[in-house]
Scaffold this motif. Structure first.
Motif, PDB file in Angstrom:
ATOM      1  N   UNK A   1      15.659  24.091  11.831  1.00 49.69           N
ATOM      2  CA  UNK A   1      14.454  24.098  11.267  1.00 49.69           C
ATOM      3  C   UNK A   1      13.958  22.822  10.653  1.00 49.69           C
ATOM      4  N   UNK A   2      12.848  22.577  10.914  1.00 46.65           N
ATOM      5  CA  UNK A   2      12.230  21.237  10.378  1.00 46.65           C
ATOM      6  C   UNK A   2      12.413  20.921   8.866  1.00 46.65           C
ATOM      7  N   UNK A   3      12.928  19.822   8.620  1.00 45.65           N
ATOM      8  CA  UNK A   3      13.048  19.802   6.863  1.00 45.65           C
ATOM      9  C   UNK A   3      11.811  18.710   6.608  1.00 45.65           C
ATOM     10  N   UNK A   4      11.311  19.112   5.417  1.00 45.97           N
ATOM     11  CA  UNK A   4      10.133  18.545   4.934  1.00 45.97           C
ATOM     12  C   UNK A   4      10.317  17.998   3.529  1.00 45.97           C
ATOM     13  N   UNK A   5      10.040  16.707   3.463  1.00 47.85           N
ATOM     14  CA  UNK A   5      10.372  15.898   2.088  1.00 47.85           C
ATOM     15  C   UNK A   5       9.898  16.735   0.975  1.00 47.85           C
ATOM     16  N   UNK A   6      10.424  17.243  -0.112  1.00 49.70           N
ATOM     17  CA  UNK A   6       9.764  17.769  -1.070  1.00 49.70           C
ATOM     18  C   UNK A   6       8.891  17.070  -2.092  1.00 49.70           C
ATOM     19  N   UNK A   7       9.066  15.743  -2.064  1.00 49.43           N
ATOM     20  CA  UNK A   7       8.146  14.666  -2.678  1.00 49.43           C
ATOM     21  C   UNK A   7       6.605  14.498  -1.800  1.00 49.43           C
ATOM     22  N   UNK A   8       6.777  14.914  -0.705  1.00 47.54           N
ATOM     23  CA  UNK A   8       5.423  14.774   0.008  1.00 47.54           C
ATOM     24  C   UNK A   8       4.242  15.648  -0.888  1.00 47.54           C
ATOM     25  N   UNK A   9       4.759  16.902  -1.181  1.00 50.90           N
ATOM     26  CA  UNK A   9       3.747  17.717  -2.033  1.00 50.90           C
ATOM     27  C   UNK A   9       3.667  17.628  -3.476  1.00 50.90           C
ATOM     28  N   UNK A  10       4.201  16.600  -4.001  1.00 45.90           N
ATOM     29  CA  UNK A  10       3.936  16.270  -5.328  1.00 45.90           C
ATOM     30  C   UNK A  10       2.997  15.135  -5.659  1.00 45.90           C
TER      31      UNK A  10
END
Length: 257
Positions: free
Chosen positions: A18-27
């Motif tokens: 599964x593609x990992x998304x940076x959690x800080x990208x939506x903050x």
């Protein structure tokens, strides 16, 4: 083909992650603003998830309690042993407007004061400010050696401790109940209450290191945005700006209609 064979055909490709998304990208980052009675207004920054659907970022920011060293708020390292608690109460753009929420000592400072051969006197009292805040104030003080004292110890008797504690109650009630929260915080920073306790108890037993150790807000009045904006040096009133066109000429006043 027999039924139930080749089970891998129904599944996806083996080893596909599964593609990992940076959690800080939506903050988003928000600036924390201290009230105007502190010298330094920019305290720091805080993170929050971006507004998405019914989840509003402001709802997650309001009510956050932040702990800041008083040395950072006053640019004076002598106040580094005090911790100030600020609560986020309103969001203005990308700024979090805070208000005073409490005060405490650092553990290392408190332990450095406690020593042998002296008496420790503590007291706490609930007081109400003129603007409706119910506050619990904790004080601490230690007995001091008298001039030309021969005895090694400086223990106060139980009667003297009761008298000192009574004086503490009187000083706190007099100082706290006659001012609002803003003025009271300024008294805490300037050590007004601690010095008053030392002076008033001089006739009972000499004291040293008399401090307001801790402050807790038990009950706050109903939130008022206008008062919060005043604390931050802003006006709650929206004053309009006069807009006039370039070619506009105001007509002359006619004598007769």
């Amino acid at each position: 083909m027999a039924v139930g064979k080749n089970k891998r055909l129904s599944k996806g490709k083996k080893g596909l992650k599964k593609k990992t998304v940076d959690p800080f990208a939506r903050k988003d980052w928000y600036d924390i603003k201290a009230p105007s009675f502190f010298q330094v207004r920019n305290v720091g920054k805080t993170l929050v998830n971006r507004t998405q659907g019914l989840k509003n970022a402001k709802d997650f920011l309001k009510g956050r309690v932040l702990e800041v060293s008083l040395a950072d708020l006053t640019s004076n390292q002598e106040h580094s042993f005090r911790k100030i608690r600020l609560q986020v109460q309103e969001i203005a753009g990308k700024n979090c407007l805070t208000n005073f929420h409490g005060m405490d000592f650092t553990t290392d400072k408190l332990r450095s004061l406690v020593k042998k051969w002296q008496s420790l006197i503590e007291a706490h009292v609930d007081v109400k400010t003129t603007d409706g805040y119910l506050i619990r104030v904790f004080t601490i003080a230690f007995t001091q050696r008298r001039k030309n004292q021969v005895s090694k110890t400086t223990y106060a008797t139980s009667a003297q401790i009761r008298a000192i504690r009574k004086k503490m109650f009187e000083v706190i009630n007099k100082e706290a109940s006659s001012c609002d929260l803003k003025e009271l915080v300024q008294k805490f920073v300037a050590e007004v209450i601690g010095s008053d306790i030392s002076k008033s108890c001089q006739g009972i037993y000499p004291l040293q290191h008399a401090h307001v150790r801790k402050v807790k807000i038990l009950k706050a009045p109903r939130f008022d945005l206008g008062k919060l904006l005043e604390l931050h040096g802003e006006s709650g009133e929206d004053k309009g700006v006069k807009v006039v066109g370039k070619d506009f000429k105001e007509p002359e006043i006619q004598a007769d209609v």
